[in-house]
Design an enzyme around this catalytic site. Structure first.
Site, PDB file in Angstrom:
ATOM      1  N   LYS A  28      28.826 -48.574 -32.994  1.00 37.63           N
ATOM      2  CA  LYS A  28      28.832 -50.009 -32.574  1.00 37.63           C
ATOM      3  C   LYS A  28      30.157 -49.953 -31.470  1.00 37.63           C
ATOM      4  CE  LYS A  28      26.913 -52.170 -36.784  1.00 37.63           C
ATOM      5  NZ  LYS A  28      27.073 -53.008 -37.757  1.00 37.63           N
ATOM      6  N   TYR A  42      23.583 -53.686 -49.742  1.00 42.95           N
ATOM      7  CA  TYR A  42      22.271 -54.537 -50.095  1.00 42.95           C
ATOM      8  C   TYR A  42      21.252 -53.589 -50.671  1.00 42.95           C
ATOM      9  CZ  TYR A  42      20.616 -52.696 -45.626  1.00 42.95           C
ATOM     10  OH  TYR A  42      20.326 -52.121 -44.635  1.00 42.95           O
ATOM     11  N   ASN A  70      26.718 -55.026 -31.871  1.00 38.25           N
ATOM     12  CA  ASN A  70      25.587 -54.505 -32.815  1.00 38.25           C
ATOM     13  C   ASN A  70      24.287 -55.137 -31.930  1.00 38.25           C
ATOM     14  OD1 ASN A  70      25.567 -57.178 -33.553  1.00 38.25           O
ATOM     15  ND2 ASN A  70      24.482 -56.535 -35.428  1.00 38.25           N
ATOM     16  N   ASP A  93      26.667 -59.425 -36.516  1.00 37.58           N
ATOM     17  CA  ASP A  93      26.954 -59.329 -37.843  1.00 37.58           C
ATOM     18  C   ASP A  93      27.980 -60.380 -38.612  1.00 37.58           C
ATOM     19  OD1 ASP A  93      25.632 -56.645 -38.280  1.00 37.58           O
ATOM     20  OD2 ASP A  93      27.323 -55.452 -37.482  1.00 37.58           O
TER      21      ASP A  93
HETATM   22  P1  NDP Z   1      33.564 -48.045 -42.247  1.00 39.55           P
HETATM   23  O1  NDP Z   1      33.010 -46.294 -42.244  1.00 39.55           O
HETATM   24  O2  NDP Z   1      33.997 -48.539 -40.743  1.00 39.55           O
HETATM   25  O3  NDP Z   1      34.702 -48.347 -43.125  1.00 39.55           O
HETATM   26  C1  NDP Z   1      34.512 -47.971 -44.473  1.00 39.55           C
HETATM   27  C2  NDP Z   1      35.493 -48.639 -45.707  1.00 39.55           C
HETATM   28  O4  NDP Z   1      35.406 -48.354 -46.804  1.00 39.55           O
HETATM   29  C3  NDP Z   1      36.996 -48.176 -45.235  1.00 39.55           C
HETATM   30  O5  NDP Z   1      37.892 -49.222 -45.259  1.00 39.55           O
HETATM   31  C4  NDP Z   1      37.417 -46.963 -46.521  1.00 39.55           C
HETATM   32  O6  NDP Z   1      38.405 -47.111 -46.678  1.00 39.55           O
HETATM   33  C5  NDP Z   1      36.376 -47.680 -47.511  1.00 39.55           C
HETATM   34  N1  NDP Z   1      36.001 -47.057 -48.588  1.00 39.55           N
HETATM   35  C6  NDP Z   1      34.874 -46.033 -48.468  1.00 39.55           C
HETATM   36  N2  NDP Z   1      34.728 -45.129 -49.408  1.00 39.55           N
HETATM   37  C7  NDP Z   1      35.716 -45.749 -50.277  1.00 39.55           C
HETATM   38  C8  NDP Z   1      36.058 -45.561 -51.764  1.00 39.55           C
HETATM   39  N3  NDP Z   1      35.435 -44.809 -52.589  1.00 39.55           N
HETATM   40  N4  NDP Z   1      36.692 -46.340 -52.345  1.00 39.55           N
HETATM   41  C9  NDP Z   1      37.598 -47.381 -51.695  1.00 39.55           C
HETATM   42  N5  NDP Z   1      37.216 -47.500 -50.365  1.00 39.55           N
HETATM   43  C10 NDP Z   1      36.378 -46.979 -49.657  1.00 39.55           C
HETATM   44  O7  NDP Z   1      32.151 -48.746 -42.640  1.00 39.55           O
HETATM   45  P2  NDP Z   1      31.430 -49.989 -42.304  1.00 39.55           P
HETATM   46  O8  NDP Z   1      32.553 -51.158 -41.968  1.00 39.55           O
HETATM   47  O9  NDP Z   1      30.555 -49.803 -40.993  1.00 39.55           O
HETATM   48  O10 NDP Z   1      30.395 -50.377 -43.428  1.00 39.55           O
HETATM   49  C11 NDP Z   1      31.078 -50.894 -44.711  1.00 39.55           C
HETATM   50  C12 NDP Z   1      29.641 -51.503 -45.670  1.00 39.55           C
HETATM   51  O11 NDP Z   1      29.329 -52.311 -45.137  1.00 39.55           O
HETATM   52  C13 NDP Z   1      28.908 -50.237 -45.723  1.00 39.55           C
HETATM   53  O12 NDP Z   1      28.733 -50.224 -47.223  1.00 39.55           O
HETATM   54  C14 NDP Z   1      27.681 -50.611 -44.807  1.00 39.55           C
HETATM   55  O13 NDP Z   1      26.522 -50.373 -45.550  1.00 39.55           O
HETATM   56  C15 NDP Z   1      27.832 -52.123 -45.123  1.00 39.55           C
HETATM   57  N6  NDP Z   1      27.238 -53.206 -43.988  1.00 39.55           N
HETATM   58  C16 NDP Z   1      26.258 -54.029 -44.386  1.00 39.55           C
HETATM   59  C17 NDP Z   1      25.526 -54.801 -43.555  1.00 39.55           C
HETATM   60  C18 NDP Z   1      24.819 -55.888 -43.883  1.00 39.55           C
HETATM   61  O14 NDP Z   1      23.947 -56.574 -43.040  1.00 39.55           O
HETATM   62  N7  NDP Z   1      24.736 -56.230 -44.919  1.00 39.55           N
HETATM   63  C19 NDP Z   1      25.939 -54.781 -42.026  1.00 39.55           C
HETATM   64  C20 NDP Z   1      26.846 -53.755 -41.680  1.00 39.55           C
HETATM   65  C21 NDP Z   1      27.405 -52.876 -42.710  1.00 39.55           C
HETATM   66  P3  NDP Z   1      39.559 -45.790 -46.027  1.00 39.55           P
HETATM   67  O15 NDP Z   1      40.141 -46.519 -44.674  1.00 39.55           O
HETATM   68  O16 NDP Z   1      40.847 -45.552 -46.996  1.00 39.55           O
HETATM   69  O17 NDP Z   1      38.757 -44.648 -45.609  1.00 39.55           O
END
Ligand code: NDP
Length: 265
Positions: free
Chosen positions: A65, A210, A86, A101
């Site tokens: 993105k 989801y 996106n 988004d």
């Molecule tokens: P990123 O990889 O950019 O960010 C991931 C985030 O999750 C970070 O803040 C990370 O923390 C945190 N994280 C990951 N694993 C854990 C854990 N086990 N415990 C606590 N924190 C955790 O991801 P995105 O922002 O791109 O995506 C996030 C979610 O959004 C995904 O699940 C994705 O599927 C969903 N999504 C849904 C959409 C929809 O249309 N419904 C659209 C886009 C995304 P840290 O900084 O500490 O690593």
């Protein structure tokens, strides 16, 4: 006029519902277009790949993105502000970039009334666009993240940010899982002790994941809270992208009646 071609670019991309969603809408609205998926390994090749494949528009998913943002010739003001794209549409050889988004998410949570304060669990790319639009709409967003690093940017932008160690809980109207915790594992997005403090005060708990009941949503149910997963966000970002793809020839509701069938097939 030749059939217009659209695609989703991502890595991985095989799981994406977008081709089904968009093709159902093209078919239902009798619009002569086709939507496919493309595994894009290197984000730097996005623009070249777009033109080589002869596309009219694309959606972009993880992890491209930001690369999509850099590939555009012209950006919508909101996409320009947040640096995340996106949706891209080609017009006269130029690429126009949008973020759908964030407005999709905003619409998805609009069913929860009298909401002012929101706690985001997570501070990744999705949190970036959605926190920005929520603030524009007058919500107060607080971010709680596992690690400090990703919070820096939000802190600079004036958001209240915490790690688990520094967290000082307040009552929040909505608690939202913006992390990928629970997507392919059974992890909670924050320590249970923290969730057990914030959930009882919330009007509802929302997950952007989801297609499954995450541990986060299961826990929210034990606190007897209304819950919502990320399906509507996905549907609504798709509808808004479709409006850009088709030059706003159809209303949101016209597209929705066809696109939403993707969630029942
Ligand atoms: P990123 O990889 O950019 O960010 C991931 C985030 O999750 C970070 O803040 C990370 O923390 C945190 N994280 C990951 N694993 C854990 C854990 N086990 N415990 C606590 N924190 C955790 O991801 P995105 O922002 O791109 O995506 C996030 C979610 O959004 C995904 O699940 C994705 O599927 C969903 N999504 C849904 C959409 C929809 O249309 N419904 C659209 C886009 C995304 P840290 O900084 O500490 O690593």
């Amino acid at each position: 006029m030749a059939k217009e071609l659209f695609a989703i670019f991502g890595n991985p991309v095989s799981h994406s519902k977008s081709p089904l969603m968009h093709n159902l809408a093209f078919q239902g609205l009798d619009y002569d277009a086709c939507y496919t998926r493309h595994l894009l390994k290197d984000g730097n090749t996005l623009k070249e790949t777009f033109f080589t494949l002869g596309l009219k528009g694309i959606n972009i998913t993880v992890p491209h993105k930001e690369a999509a943002f850099h590939a555009c010739d012209t950006l919508d003001p909101f996409a320009q502000k947040i640096g995340v794209v996106n949706t891209i549409v080609e017009r006269e050889g130029k690429l126009y970039g949008y973020n759908t988004d964030a407005p999709g998410f905003l619409k998805a949570i609009s069913e929860f009334k009298e909401v002012k304060t929101v706690l985001f669990l997570g501070a990744g790319g999705t949190a970036q666009s959605t926190s920005s639009i929520l603030r524009e709409e007058g919500y107060e967003v607080t971010l709680l993240n596992r690690s400090e690093e990703r919070l820096e940017k939000y802190k600079k932008d004036g958001f209240q940010t915490f790690t688990y160690e520094t967290f000082k809980p307040q009552p929040y109207d909505l608690v939202i899982n913006m992390t990928s915790a629970g997507l392919e594992d059974e992890n909670l997005p924050a320590p249970k002790e923290i969730l057990d403090i914030v959930m009882p005060n919330a009007k509802a708990c929302v997950d952007v994941i989801y297609g499954k009941e995450t541990p986060f949503l299961k826990l929210a149910k034990t606190h007897k809270k209304p819950v919502k997963d990320g399906s509507d966000m996905l549907l609504y970002q798709g509808i808004i992208a479709f409006q850009y793809f088709t030059k706003h020839s159809y209303t949101f509701e016209e597209i929705k009646q066809h696109m939403q069938k993707a969630f029942t097939l």
